[in-house]
Design a protein around this motif. Structure first.
Motif, PDB file in Angstrom:
ATOM      1  N   UNK A 103      72.494  54.935  -4.942  1.00  0.00           N
ATOM      2  CA  UNK A 103      73.206  54.130  -5.937  1.00  0.00           C
ATOM      3  C   UNK A 103      73.081  54.679  -7.356  1.00  0.00           C
ATOM      4  N   UNK A 104      72.072  55.515  -7.614  1.00  0.00           N
ATOM      5  CA  UNK A 104      71.909  56.111  -8.943  1.00  0.00           C
ATOM      6  C   UNK A 104      72.419  57.547  -8.977  1.00  0.00           C
ATOM      7  N   UNK A 105      73.173  57.942  -7.965  1.00  0.00           N
ATOM      8  CA  UNK A 105      73.763  59.274  -7.900  1.00  0.00           C
ATOM      9  C   UNK A 105      72.874  60.258  -7.182  1.00  0.00           C
ATOM     10  N   UNK A 106      73.486  61.352  -6.759  1.00  0.00           N
ATOM     11  CA  UNK A 106      72.749  62.386  -6.024  1.00  0.00           C
ATOM     12  C   UNK A 106      71.663  63.028  -6.880  1.00  0.00           C
ATOM     13  N   UNK A 107      71.917  63.174  -8.179  1.00  0.00           N
ATOM     14  CA  UNK A 107      70.929  63.777  -9.061  1.00  0.00           C
ATOM     15  C   UNK A 107      69.634  62.993  -9.120  1.00  0.00           C
ATOM     16  N   UNK A 108      69.712  61.689  -8.859  1.00  0.00           N
ATOM     17  CA  UNK A 108      68.522  60.833  -8.915  1.00  0.00           C
ATOM     18  C   UNK A 108      67.566  61.100  -7.760  1.00  0.00           C
ATOM     19  N   UNK A 109      68.012  61.836  -6.770  1.00  0.00           N
ATOM     20  CA  UNK A 109      67.119  62.143  -5.648  1.00  0.00           C
ATOM     21  C   UNK A 109      65.955  63.038  -6.077  1.00  0.00           C
ATOM     22  N   UNK A 110      66.062  63.659  -7.259  1.00  0.00           N
ATOM     23  CA  UNK A 110      64.973  64.482  -7.786  1.00  0.00           C
ATOM     24  C   UNK A 110      63.935  63.696  -8.569  1.00  0.00           C
ATOM     25  N   UNK A 111      64.139  62.382  -8.697  1.00  0.00           N
ATOM     26  CA  UNK A 111      63.155  61.554  -9.399  1.00  0.00           C
ATOM     27  C   UNK A 111      61.837  61.546  -8.637  1.00  0.00           C
ATOM     28  N   UNK A 112      60.739  61.503  -9.364  1.00  0.00           N
ATOM     29  CA  UNK A 112      59.423  61.489  -8.710  1.00  0.00           C
ATOM     30  C   UNK A 112      58.743  60.128  -8.768  1.00  0.00           C
ATOM     31  N   UNK A 113      58.971  59.378  -9.851  1.00  0.00           N
ATOM     32  CA  UNK A 113      58.354  58.054  -9.971  1.00  0.00           C
ATOM     33  C   UNK A 113      59.268  57.091 -10.717  1.00  0.00           C
ATOM     34  N   UNK A 114      59.014  55.823 -10.473  1.00  0.00           N
ATOM     35  CA  UNK A 114      59.623  54.732 -11.234  1.00  0.00           C
ATOM     36  C   UNK A 114      58.482  53.857 -11.724  1.00  0.00           C
ATOM     37  N   UNK A 115      58.537  53.483 -12.992  1.00  0.00           N
ATOM     38  CA  UNK A 115      57.579  52.531 -13.556  1.00  0.00           C
ATOM     39  C   UNK A 115      58.370  51.364 -14.127  1.00  0.00           C
ATOM     40  N   UNK A 116      57.935  50.155 -13.821  1.00  0.00           N
ATOM     41  CA  UNK A 116      58.581  48.951 -14.353  1.00  0.00           C
ATOM     42  C   UNK A 116      57.550  48.187 -15.160  1.00  0.00           C
ATOM     43  N   UNK A 117      57.929  47.837 -16.385  1.00  0.00           N
ATOM     44  CA  UNK A 117      57.080  47.045 -17.268  1.00  0.00           C
ATOM     45  C   UNK A 117      57.787  45.743 -17.590  1.00  0.00           C
ATOM     46  N   UNK A 118      57.095  44.633 -17.381  1.00  0.00           N
ATOM     47  CA  UNK A 118      57.599  43.316 -17.752  1.00  0.00           C
ATOM     48  C   UNK A 118      56.814  42.841 -18.965  1.00  0.00           C
ATOM     49  N   UNK A 119      57.529  42.616 -20.055  1.00  0.00           N
ATOM     50  CA  UNK A 119      56.919  42.129 -21.293  1.00  0.00           C
ATOM     51  C   UNK A 119      57.004  40.605 -21.289  1.00  0.00           C
ATOM     52  N   UNK A 120      55.854  39.941 -21.227  1.00  0.00           N
ATOM     53  CA  UNK A 120      55.805  38.481 -21.292  1.00  0.00           C
ATOM     54  C   UNK A 120      56.025  37.996 -22.712  1.00  0.00           C
ATOM     55  N   UNK A 121      55.559  38.781 -23.668  1.00  0.00           N
ATOM     56  CA  UNK A 121      55.663  38.435 -25.078  1.00  0.00           C
ATOM     57  C   UNK A 121      55.469  39.715 -25.881  1.00  0.00           C
ATOM     58  N   UNK A 122      55.397  39.578 -27.191  1.00  0.00           N
ATOM     59  CA  UNK A 122      55.172  40.748 -28.032  1.00  0.00           C
ATOM     60  C   UNK A 122      53.725  41.236 -27.978  1.00  0.00           C
ATOM     61  N   UNK A 123      52.845  40.479 -27.323  1.00  0.00           N
ATOM     62  CA  UNK A 123      51.441  40.875 -27.263  1.00  0.00           C
ATOM     63  C   UNK A 123      50.900  41.065 -25.846  1.00  0.00           C
ATOM     64  N   UNK A 124      51.715  40.837 -24.812  1.00  0.00           N
ATOM     65  CA  UNK A 124      51.222  40.956 -23.440  1.00  0.00           C
ATOM     66  C   UNK A 124      52.314  41.462 -22.504  1.00  0.00           C
ATOM     67  N   UNK A 125      51.950  42.421 -21.646  1.00  0.00           N
ATOM     68  CA  UNK A 125      52.882  42.940 -20.659  1.00  0.00           C
ATOM     69  C   UNK A 125      52.092  43.526 -19.504  1.00  0.00           C
ATOM     70  N   UNK A 126      52.801  43.757 -18.394  1.00  0.00           N
ATOM     71  CA  UNK A 126      52.188  44.342 -17.203  1.00  0.00           C
ATOM     72  C   UNK A 126      53.174  45.344 -16.607  1.00  0.00           C
ATOM     73  N   UNK A 127      52.618  46.367 -15.945  1.00  0.00           N
ATOM     74  CA  UNK A 127      53.438  47.436 -15.370  1.00  0.00           C
ATOM     75  C   UNK A 127      53.034  47.735 -13.940  1.00  0.00           C
ATOM     76  N   UNK A 128      53.985  48.338 -13.233  1.00  0.00           N
ATOM     77  CA  UNK A 128      53.724  48.883 -11.893  1.00  0.00           C
ATOM     78  C   UNK A 128      54.472  50.204 -11.802  1.00  0.00           C
ATOM     79  N   UNK A 129      53.768  51.241 -11.341  1.00  0.00           N
ATOM     80  CA  UNK A 129      54.396  52.561 -11.170  1.00  0.00           C
ATOM     81  C   UNK A 129      54.236  52.985  -9.726  1.00  0.00           C
ATOM     82  N   UNK A 130      55.301  53.556  -9.181  1.00  0.00           N
ATOM     83  CA  UNK A 130      55.273  53.986  -7.782  1.00  0.00           C
ATOM     84  C   UNK A 130      55.985  55.318  -7.614  1.00  0.00           C
ATOM     85  N   UNK A 131      55.537  56.084  -6.637  1.00  0.00           N
ATOM     86  CA  UNK A 131      56.220  57.346  -6.343  1.00  0.00           C
ATOM     87  C   UNK A 131      57.521  57.097  -5.581  1.00  0.00           C
ATOM     88  N   UNK A 132      58.377  58.072  -5.630  1.00  0.00           N
ATOM     89  CA  UNK A 132      59.622  58.014  -4.847  1.00  0.00           C
ATOM     90  C   UNK A 132      59.562  59.051  -3.742  1.00  0.00           C
TER      91      UNK A 132
END
Length: 132
Positions: A103-132
């Motif tokens: 869905x992100x195109x053929x070029x995206x198959x070369x991606x190695x990781x995705x990290x997602x960060x959720x910001x709860x506020x301007x002073x607190x957030x959490x992340x998760x990173x995973x390999x592809x």
């Protein structure tokens, strides 16, 4: 390592079980600013990490499945504390599925990781990173 980050937001309602959550054990709303970071070792043939338009679109589609939902009522989250950390993993895993599906195109198959960060506020957030 190269990276591109796209941003959106999601609004949910949920509650938690456990003393550690204090007043958040009651039903409450949360608006998260969501950053999705895509990484790769080398740029693709077009000298990009990923198509920013497609990355933005797919993040929006993943978040649409959660937006304006009471997660306590969603069968897939039954009995789960939908913490910020947990939701970051859910979003990252769903984005990884979209990369695998092309869905992100053929070029995206070369991606190695995705990290997602959720910001709860301007002073607190959490992340998760995973390999592809």
């Amino acid at each position: 390592m190269f990276s591109v980050t796209v941003r959106d937001h999601v609004m949910v309602a949920h509650s938690f079980r456990g003393e550690v959550f204090g007043p958040a054990q009651r039903l409450h709303g949360a608006t998260f600013l969501v950053d999705a970071t895509f990484r790769r070792q080398a740029l693709d043939a077009d000298n990009i990490v990923v198509d920013i338009g497609l990355a933005t679109q797919e993040l929006g589609l993943v978040l649409a499945d959660l937006n304006y939902r009471n997660l306590d009522d969603e069968p897939e989250f039954a009995g789960i504390n939908t913490s910020t950390e947990y939701l970051a993993k859910v979003i990252a895993d769903r984005l990884a599925d979209r990369v695998s599906a092309g869905a992100l195109g053929e070029g995206a198959r070369g991606l190695t990781t995705i990290a997602v960060t959720l910001h709860e506020s301007h002073v607190a957030w959490a992340s998760y990173e995973r390999p592809l």
